[in-house]
Enzyme design. Sequence first.
Site, short mmCIF file in Angstrom:
data_model
loop_
_atom_site.label_atom_id
_atom_site.label_comp_id
_atom_site.label_asym_id
_atom_site.label_seq_id
_atom_site.Cartn_x
_atom_site.Cartn_y
_atom_site.Cartn_z
N GLY A 9 36.43 54.26 46.74
CA GLY A 9 35.87 53.72 45.61
C GLY A 9 34.51 54.55 45.12
O GLY A 9 33.92 53.72 44.28
N GLY A 10 34.02 55.39 46.36
CA GLY A 10 32.49 55.57 45.78
C GLY A 10 31.75 56.27 44.50
O GLY A 10 30.99 56.68 44.59
N GLY A 15 30.07 52.12 43.29
CA GLY A 15 29.78 52.92 44.44
C GLY A 15 29.02 53.97 44.32
O GLY A 15 27.47 54.15 45.09
N TYR A 145 46.45 41.79 39.16
CA TYR A 145 45.44 42.23 39.83
C TYR A 145 45.14 40.98 40.50
O TYR A 145 44.76 41.26 41.66
CB TYR A 145 44.23 42.54 38.52
CG TYR A 145 43.31 42.72 39.14
CD1 TYR A 145 42.76 43.38 39.33
CD2 TYR A 145 42.09 41.68 38.86
CE1 TYR A 145 41.20 44.23 39.96
CE2 TYR A 145 40.86 42.37 39.12
CZ TYR A 145 40.57 43.63 39.45
OH TYR A 145 39.03 43.69 39.90
N LYS A 149 44.42 40.59 44.24
CA LYS A 149 43.27 40.71 45.53
C LYS A 149 42.75 39.36 46.29
O LYS A 149 42.24 39.86 47.41
CB LYS A 149 42.41 40.80 44.21
CG LYS A 149 41.62 41.86 42.78
CD LYS A 149 40.44 42.67 44.43
CE LYS A 149 40.43 44.15 42.98
NZ LYS A 149 39.85 44.40 44.28
N PRO A 172 31.96 39.30 43.51
CA PRO A 172 31.01 39.66 42.90
C PRO A 172 31.29 39.19 41.05
O PRO A 172 33.15 38.89 40.93
CB PRO A 172 30.96 40.91 42.55
CG PRO A 172 31.89 41.42 43.65
CD PRO A 172 32.63 40.60 44.11
N HIS A 188 35.61 46.50 30.58
CA HIS A 188 34.54 45.50 30.97
C HIS A 188 34.27 45.38 29.29
O HIS A 188 33.44 46.18 28.27
CB HIS A 188 34.82 45.50 32.05
CG HIS A 188 34.95 45.28 32.91
ND1 HIS A 188 35.22 46.06 33.66
CD2 HIS A 188 36.17 43.87 33.46
CE1 HIS A 188 36.53 46.16 34.96
NE2 HIS A 188 36.17 44.71 34.85
N ASP A 279 40.55 35.97 23.71
CA ASP A 279 39.24 35.93 23.75
C ASP A 279 39.37 35.33 26.14
O ASP A 279 38.22 35.88 26.24
CB ASP A 279 38.58 34.30 23.98
CG ASP A 279 37.76 34.37 22.82
OD1 ASP A 279 37.81 35.49 22.43
OD2 ASP A 279 38.12 32.66 22.08
P1 NDP Z 1 35.49 51.27 39.32
O1 NDP Z 1 36.89 51.74 38.27
O2 NDP Z 1 34.34 51.48 38.75
O3 NDP Z 1 36.05 52.41 39.89
C1 NDP Z 1 37.23 52.46 41.29
C2 NDP Z 1 36.82 53.75 41.77
O4 NDP Z 1 38.18 53.39 42.95
C3 NDP Z 1 36.97 55.08 41.36
O5 NDP Z 1 36.28 55.55 42.86
C4 NDP Z 1 38.53 55.97 41.93
O6 NDP Z 1 38.08 57.26 41.78
C5 NDP Z 1 38.78 54.58 43.10
N1 NDP Z 1 40.29 54.67 42.82
C6 NDP Z 1 40.75 54.01 42.37
N2 NDP Z 1 42.66 54.33 42.97
C7 NDP Z 1 42.54 55.17 44.07
C8 NDP Z 1 42.61 55.47 44.85
N3 NDP Z 1 44.78 54.90 44.34
N4 NDP Z 1 42.84 55.83 45.59
C9 NDP Z 1 41.67 55.83 45.82
N5 NDP Z 1 40.86 56.50 45.31
C10 NDP Z 1 41.03 55.17 44.74
O7 NDP Z 1 35.65 50.53 40.05
P2 NDP Z 1 34.00 49.20 40.24
O8 NDP Z 1 33.08 50.02 40.97
O9 NDP Z 1 34.03 48.91 38.52
O10 NDP Z 1 35.18 48.23 41.08
C11 NDP Z 1 34.59 48.32 42.27
C12 NDP Z 1 35.09 46.81 42.85
O11 NDP Z 1 34.81 46.27 42.26
C13 NDP Z 1 36.38 47.06 42.59
O12 NDP Z 1 37.33 46.92 44.03
C14 NDP Z 1 37.09 45.92 41.42
O13 NDP Z 1 38.21 45.47 41.58
C15 NDP Z 1 36.02 45.10 42.42
N6 NDP Z 1 35.25 44.05 40.65
C16 NDP Z 1 35.11 44.72 39.65
C17 NDP Z 1 34.47 44.18 38.31
C18 NDP Z 1 33.46 44.84 36.96
O14 NDP Z 1 32.74 44.38 36.62
N7 NDP Z 1 33.70 46.30 37.52
C19 NDP Z 1 34.44 42.76 38.86
C20 NDP Z 1 34.44 42.33 39.79
C21 NDP Z 1 34.75 43.13 40.83
P3 NDP Z 1 38.14 58.08 41.33
O15 NDP Z 1 36.43 57.83 40.63
O16 NDP Z 1 38.38 59.07 41.84
O17 NDP Z 1 39.03 57.55 39.99
#
Ligand code: NDP
Length: 323
Positions: A9-10, A15, A145, A149, A172, A188, A279
């Site tokens: 998820g970089g 990431g 979800y 998790k 987080p 979000h 909400d």
């Molecule tokens: P994003 O939605 O911004 O990014 C998701 C990442 O996961 C992307 O790099 C995406 O790749 C990759 N991804 C999704 N599905 C697949 C798949 N099937 N195979 C390979 N890669 C995949 O997520 P965030 O950075 O917001 O979240 C990061 C983590 O933090 C997650 O685990 C989330 O549950 C958790 N989190 C997030 C919160 C928030 O407020 N955003 C709050 C609390 C926890 P690509 O770019 O190629 O689609």
Amino acid sequence: MPATILVTGGTGLVGKAIEWTVEHEAVGSQFGKFADDDQWIYLSSKDGDLRDLKQTMAIFDKYKPTHVIHLAALVGGLFKNMKYKLTFLRDNCLINDNVMWAAKEHGVEKMISCLSTCVFPDKVSYPIDESHVHLGPPHHSNFGYAHGKRLVDVYNHAYNEEFGCNFTSAIPTNIFGPHDNYDLEDSHVIPGLVHKCLLAKKNGTPFTVAGSGTPLRQFIYSRDLAKLFIWQLKEYPEIDPIILSVGEKDEITIKQVAEAIVKAVEFQGEVTWDTSKADGQYKKTASNEKLRKYLPDFEFTPFDKALQESVEWFVQNYDNART
Ligand code: NDP
């Protein structure tokens, strides 16, 4: 031996913040700096679909990581979570099962997976802490979800007890920052409202916020979270999760968020509230006491400054941002 750190998820919000932090910040010893010759690899879904075990194993065969920060997940806002509960459960379970198995099979020394405060029970005593994760059903709105998790913590303990793996997790609170998903329907609260407010400013229309504005939330800036992930990967000794969050006193209402956005965007028009919209959970106040025990002096970026940086990033990158 230099470490090879694989970030699944970089390309997402978190990431990208880790990549930025590794490249730009003098990550001091308090965050457990990795050596300069360590290799950081940031995966996107284009490198392989982590819902598929073969593709996941091929990625681990290719990079042979010593450490993993596992962020990849199907992530979405409240409305998408409410609509696609099975998809959120199934995709996240598949991704986590494959990544953890591949990490174990490849002898990964340490892995941190990312949970969310959604894992906590709906009916719970406040403030929530790490010991509450499995104490009752999560809120109905995103139970797919949330259960997906929660299972990560169960896996971490099982991997540790059966195979001695050093797999742990972070929880987080709500994250925001550059590279967020700014989609108007499926995002979000902060990125969605920033986008709406910018459009209202551009079109001279009212800025309409969904819900009553009363729910309370804690927000963490993605670049602060990135530092904490780097610290956790190097220093944190437990299998049990740790909440990565600002303190309880920094919890704010959605109304305060909207007001801060109006200021950051320099929006001069009318703000209206669409109370016909859900909400979600009223509050999820989380304690960062455990984090503070480990890192008493960690300084979080002030909310207004972090919001300003996020808005500036979005304005500068509007054409390429996820909208
Ligand atoms: P994003 O939605 O911004 O990014 C998701 C990442 O996961 C992307 O790099 C995406 O790749 C990759 N991804 C999704 N599905 C697949 C798949 N099937 N195979 C390979 N890669 C995949 O997520 P965030 O950075 O917001 O979240 C990061 C983590 O933090 C997650 O685990 C989330 O549950 C958790 N989190 C997030 C919160 C928030 O407020 N955003 C709050 C609390 C926890 P690509 O770019 O190629 O689609």
